[in-house]
Write a protein that holds these residues in place. Sequence first.
Motif, PDB file in Angstrom:
ATOM      1  N   GLU A  25       0.919  -1.280  -0.068  1.00 28.37           N
ATOM      2  CA  GLU A  25      -0.009   0.035   0.116  1.00 28.37           C
ATOM      3  C   GLU A  25       0.816   1.342   0.131  1.00 28.37           C
ATOM      4  O   GLU A  25       1.883   1.245   0.900  1.00 28.37           O
ATOM      5  CB  GLU A  25      -0.865   0.086   1.224  1.00 28.37           C
ATOM      6  CG  GLU A  25      -1.725   1.507   1.382  1.00 28.37           C
ATOM      7  CD  GLU A  25      -2.786   1.155   2.541  1.00 28.37           C
ATOM      8  OE1 GLU A  25      -3.394   2.067   2.791  1.00 28.37           O
ATOM      9  OE2 GLU A  25      -2.589   0.203   3.505  1.00 28.37           O
TER      10      GLU A  25
ATOM     11  N   ARG B 162       2.585  -0.095   4.027  1.00 32.01           N
ATOM     12  CA  ARG B 162       2.533  -1.230   4.474  1.00 32.01           C
ATOM     13  C   ARG B 162       2.515  -2.310   3.146  1.00 32.01           C
ATOM     14  O   ARG B 162       2.052  -2.260   2.450  1.00 32.01           O
ATOM     15  CB  ARG B 162       1.559  -1.565   5.520  1.00 32.01           C
ATOM     16  CG  ARG B 162       0.180  -1.798   5.166  1.00 32.01           C
ATOM     17  CD  ARG B 162      -0.984  -1.635   6.107  1.00 32.01           C
ATOM     18  NE  ARG B 162      -2.007  -0.867   5.957  1.00 32.01           N
ATOM     19  CZ  ARG B 162      -2.249   0.074   6.625  1.00 32.01           C
ATOM     20  NH1 ARG B 162      -1.674   0.279   7.962  1.00 32.01           N
ATOM     21  NH2 ARG B 162      -3.161   0.957   6.431  1.00 32.01           N
TER      22      ARG B 162
ATOM     23  N   LEU C  18       0.489  -5.671   2.484  1.00 37.48           N
ATOM     24  CA  LEU C  18      -0.715  -6.331   2.889  1.00 37.48           C
ATOM     25  C   LEU C  18      -0.733  -8.004   2.672  1.00 37.48           C
ATOM     26  O   LEU C  18      -1.275  -8.666   3.367  1.00 37.48           O
ATOM     27  CB  LEU C  18      -2.172  -5.920   2.156  1.00 37.48           C
ATOM     28  CG  LEU C  18      -2.238  -4.238   2.327  1.00 37.48           C
ATOM     29  CD1 LEU C  18      -3.208  -3.685   1.508  1.00 37.48           C
ATOM     30  CD2 LEU C  18      -2.607  -4.123   3.815  1.00 37.48           C
TER      31      LEU C  18
ATOM     32  N   SER D 283     -11.197 -10.395   4.675  1.00 39.43           N
ATOM     33  CA  SER D 283     -10.589  -9.440   5.576  1.00 39.43           C
ATOM     34  C   SER D 283     -11.846  -8.815   6.146  1.00 39.43           C
ATOM     35  O   SER D 283     -12.805  -8.639   5.760  1.00 39.43           O
ATOM     36  CB  SER D 283      -9.628  -8.473   5.134  1.00 39.43           C
ATOM     37  OG  SER D 283      -9.190  -7.581   6.013  1.00 39.43           O
TER      38      SER D 283
ATOM     39  N   ILE E  16      -6.738  -4.700   6.114  1.00 42.24           N
ATOM     40  CA  ILE E  16      -5.476  -4.792   6.586  1.00 42.24           C
ATOM     41  C   ILE E  16      -4.755  -6.184   6.771  1.00 42.24           C
ATOM     42  O   ILE E  16      -3.907  -6.553   5.919  1.00 42.24           O
ATOM     43  CB  ILE E  16      -4.925  -4.010   7.814  1.00 42.24           C
ATOM     44  CG1 ILE E  16      -5.429  -2.506   7.180  1.00 42.24           C
ATOM     45  CG2 ILE E  16      -3.476  -4.057   8.150  1.00 42.24           C
ATOM     46  CD1 ILE E  16      -5.248  -1.611   8.640  1.00 42.24           C
ATOM     47  N   THR E  17      -5.430  -6.959   7.666  1.00 39.01           N
ATOM     48  CA  THR E  17      -5.243  -8.519   7.438  1.00 39.01           C
ATOM     49  C   THR E  17      -6.219  -9.293   6.858  1.00 39.01           C
ATOM     50  O   THR E  17      -7.161  -9.345   6.703  1.00 39.01           O
ATOM     51  CB  THR E  17      -5.240  -8.687   8.999  1.00 39.01           C
ATOM     52  OG1 THR E  17      -4.537  -7.751   9.921  1.00 39.01           O
ATOM     53  CG2 THR E  17      -4.845 -10.188   9.168  1.00 39.01           C
TER      54      THR E  17
END
Length: 114
Positions: free
Chosen positions: A2, A15, A17, A63, A67-68
């Motif tokens: 991202e 980050r 992902l 998700s 994010i996770t």
Amino acid sequence: TEWRSPDQLSWQHVRTLLTTRDLPVTATSVFSPTIRELAPGLYRMLFSVADASGRYAIWSAVSTDRITWQVEGELMGRPGTNLYYAALAGDRLVYLRSDNGGWLRLAIATVRMP
């Protein structure tokens, strides 16, 4: 990964992902993610995966926070067929397809999501 930009000229990495390390196969790349909200707070991401044999398929992950991601597995693909660059348009999955090393062609599949 991202990335964010306030002006579309300068970019900052935020980050990562989802990577090839998150997949249960020996993948060489993960690309072309497309995300859809299935229900409030539940998201599905479809993305292309290239494996070590040179085969390309479309995979799925879910998700609750975007994010996770939990990888569900391969959604579409078969030996001799390569599927690239998935994009969701409503319940239609638009992608490029090549059968047995032939020409690339535009393909559309309906993906029913609960």
